[in-house]
Design a protein around this motif. Structure first.
Motif, short mmCIF file in Angstrom:
data_model
loop_
_atom_site.label_atom_id
_atom_site.label_comp_id
_atom_site.label_asym_id
_atom_site.label_seq_id
_atom_site.Cartn_x
_atom_site.Cartn_y
_atom_site.Cartn_z
N THR A 267 28.30 5.13 39.27
CA THR A 267 27.95 4.66 38.07
C THR A 267 28.97 5.45 37.02
O THR A 267 29.89 6.32 37.67
N ALA A 268 29.17 5.07 35.84
CA ALA A 268 30.16 5.84 34.86
C ALA A 268 29.72 7.37 34.88
O ALA A 268 30.51 8.04 34.90
N GLU A 269 28.48 7.48 35.02
CA GLU A 269 28.06 8.67 34.71
C GLU A 269 28.39 9.83 35.95
O GLU A 269 28.73 10.78 35.82
N MET A 270 28.27 9.17 37.22
CA MET A 270 28.71 9.98 38.39
C MET A 270 30.05 9.95 38.53
O MET A 270 30.65 11.34 38.78
N LEU A 271 30.87 9.05 38.02
CA LEU A 271 32.20 9.33 37.79
C LEU A 271 32.74 10.26 36.90
O LEU A 271 33.70 11.16 37.22
N ASN A 272 31.92 10.37 35.95
CA ASN A 272 32.49 11.44 34.96
C ASN A 272 31.97 12.83 35.57
O ASN A 272 32.72 13.84 35.34
N VAL A 273 30.74 13.07 36.41
CA VAL A 273 30.62 14.30 36.85
C VAL A 273 31.76 14.60 37.89
O VAL A 273 32.24 15.68 38.28
N MET A 274 32.21 13.52 38.67
CA MET A 274 33.23 14.01 39.63
C MET A 274 34.61 14.39 38.92
O MET A 274 35.20 15.11 39.54
N MET A 275 34.92 13.64 37.89
CA MET A 275 36.22 14.05 37.16
C MET A 275 36.19 15.44 36.76
O MET A 275 37.32 16.07 36.52
N THR A 276 35.20 16.01 36.36
CA THR A 276 34.85 17.37 35.62
C THR A 276 34.42 18.20 36.57
O THR A 276 34.55 19.44 36.49
N ALA A 277 34.58 18.08 37.91
CA ALA A 277 33.90 18.97 39.00
C ALA A 277 35.17 20.22 39.21
O ALA A 277 36.50 19.97 39.18
N ASP A 278 34.37 21.16 39.26
CA ASP A 278 35.18 22.53 39.78
C ASP A 278 35.65 22.43 41.13
O ASP A 278 34.65 22.21 42.07
N VAL A 279 37.10 22.47 41.50
CA VAL A 279 37.25 22.35 42.89
C VAL A 279 38.10 23.35 43.40
O VAL A 279 38.71 24.31 42.46
N GLY A 280 38.40 23.84 44.70
CA GLY A 280 39.10 24.39 45.45
C GLY A 280 39.33 24.16 46.91
O GLY A 280 39.11 23.13 47.15
N ASP A 281 39.98 24.90 47.51
CA ASP A 281 40.39 24.63 48.97
C ASP A 281 39.18 24.74 49.83
O ASP A 281 38.87 25.96 50.18
N ASP A 282 38.68 23.82 50.46
CA ASP A 282 37.23 23.71 51.40
C ASP A 282 37.72 24.52 52.62
O ASP A 282 36.88 24.91 53.01
N VAL A 283 38.86 24.19 53.21
CA VAL A 283 39.15 24.81 54.60
C VAL A 283 39.18 26.37 54.24
O VAL A 283 38.76 26.94 55.25
N PHE A 284 39.38 26.88 53.10
CA PHE A 284 39.27 28.32 52.92
C PHE A 284 37.95 28.71 52.42
O PHE A 284 37.87 29.80 51.72
N ASP A 285 37.04 27.71 52.48
CA ASP A 285 35.52 28.07 51.94
C ASP A 285 35.85 28.29 50.30
O ASP A 285 34.97 29.01 49.81
N GLU A 286 36.66 27.83 49.57
CA GLU A 286 36.78 28.08 48.21
C GLU A 286 36.59 26.96 47.16
O GLU A 286 37.05 27.00 46.05
N ASP A 287 36.06 25.95 47.66
CA ASP A 287 35.38 24.69 46.61
C ASP A 287 34.08 25.11 46.53
O ASP A 287 33.32 25.02 47.04
N PRO A 288 33.95 25.55 45.07
CA PRO A 288 32.84 25.86 44.57
C PRO A 288 31.80 24.83 44.68
O PRO A 288 30.43 24.86 44.57
N THR A 289 32.11 23.65 44.28
CA THR A 289 30.98 22.55 44.22
C THR A 289 30.63 21.99 45.41
O THR A 289 29.39 21.71 45.83
N ILE A 290 31.62 22.13 46.41
CA ILE A 290 31.21 21.96 47.85
C ILE A 290 30.13 23.08 48.47
O ILE A 290 29.18 22.80 49.01
#
Length: 375
Positions: free
Chosen positions: A48-71
């Protein structure tokens, strides 16, 4: 932020296009009609548009390094909900199933027991045998029974050390199965039997959310009986991608190793985890409506006496029908009105409900079929 915004722009465009995947099921007829209502699966939902907006503004990092805060937030939340120590976010439920079984298996030879209808046996490209070198033993319920029981499982366990045999090491269950809910009592008895013999247990909980909503049994209660559980976000919850595997901290640490080996070590995937978090808050409560719409369609078709019968009880978001004519014919008729279903030369039909199937869509579905049979 520019790179993330560009990704979302491309993602929006891809989600808005309508393509026909004729190869998904070999018997599905190709249609050039843009679908308005899609009953093929709960995997077909679009963000949905609301879900896409949440995705667009997500805080991200490198998950292989365990550094993605949203994951990390999604993993922590699911582990807490499931009552297990840790969790691992992966692209697909097939991957979480495959990684789980591989992590449980140590020294071959070994076999894995599952229901003969299970996804890991029928729809994961023989992955258990390929990745693990394990034999997969499909078990049928006792005559007159819908679900597996401990007494049936026990007959198929290989517990000796005879050199001719491959011992049982893992027992896998699936909940739901064909839309039907495996009774908690069956789960308790089977997992207790497995643990009595020091066997590992895994739950393919691709639609465990539907089971929880339909029964009122908590996720934590279901998960407490298994050593590992796979939970999908791209089916009933309507996220575009993702599945979470839960288990003990040592188990998840090793599972992460296999995820990397299988090519699943992703980087700034918090944009996808954000969709999962959104789905928990906003789409999980909608599953009750999906179940109600499924029951409504099934009962309406039966009441019309058009020749349909139910192949399985409607307990969650699936309706399995035996149609009076080949499914290919009905798929063609419905497609002309913008309704997608899987066809086939046989008369079996599976309809799957999700949050983008409305009651109006159900009424249209019934109206089209009623008009067709009354001609």
């Amino acid at each position: 932020m520019l790179r993330l915004t560009s990704f979302i722009h491309i993602f929006r465009r891809s989600m808005s296009s309508s393509t026909v995947n004729a190869g998904l099921y070999r018997n599905a007829p190709v249609q050039n009609v843009k679908a308005v209502h899609d009953f093929r699966s709960d995997t077909v939902t679009k963000p949905t548009a609301e879900m896409l907006n949440v995705m667009m503004t997500a805080d991200v990092g490198d998950d292989v390094f365990d550094e993605d805060p949203t994951i990390n937030a999604l993993q922590d939340r699911i582990a807490d909900m499931a009552g297990h120590e840790a969790a691992l976010f992966c692209p697909t439920a097939t991957m979480t199933n495959q990684i789980a079984v591989r992590t449980h298996l140590t020294a071959p030879p070994y076999t894995v027991l599952c229901d003969h209808r299970a996804h890991i046996f029928n729809y994961e490209a023989a992955g258990i045998s390929f990745h693990c070198g394990a034999g997969l033993v499909p078990v049928q319920p006792a005559p007159g029974q819908t679900h597996l029981t401990a007494s049936v499982i026990e007959k198929h366990l290989v517990l000796d050390d005879d050199v001719h045999h491959a011992p049982t090491r893992v027992v896998c269950l699936e909940n739901t199965l064909h839309g039907m809910i495996v009774p908690l009592e069956n789960i308790k008895e089977i997992t207790a039997l497995a643990h009595k013999h020091d066997l590992k247990t895994h739950l393919d909980g691709a639609r465990i959310w539907n089971a929880c909503v339909a029964t009122g049994i908590s996720l934590k209660e279901y998960c407490s009986h298994f050593d590992s559980i796979s939970m999908c976000f791209s089916k009933g919850l309507g996220a575009p991608v993702g599945s979470v595997l839960v288990g003990s901290k040592p188990f998840i640490k090793k599972a992460k190793h296999f995820r990397k080996m299988y090519g699943g070590g992703w980087r700034q995937a918090g944009i996808l985890a954000a969709a999962g978090l959104y789905a928990l808050d906003h789409h999980l409560p909608l599953l009750t409506t999906d179940h109600q719409n499924a029951q409504y369609l099934a009962q309406t078709l039966l009441d019309l006496n058009l020749g349909f019968s139910l192949l399985h009880p409607v307990e969650t978001n699936m309706v399995w029908l035996n149609a009076p004519v080949p499914a290919d014919i009905l798929a063609e008729v419905l497609a002309k009105e913008g309704i997608r279903v899987f066809g086939g030369s046989g008369t079996e039909m599976r309809l799957v409900f999700h949050h983008q199937i409305t009651r109006e869509a159900v009424d249209k579905f019934v109206r089209v079929l009623k008009q067709f049979f009354e001609k």
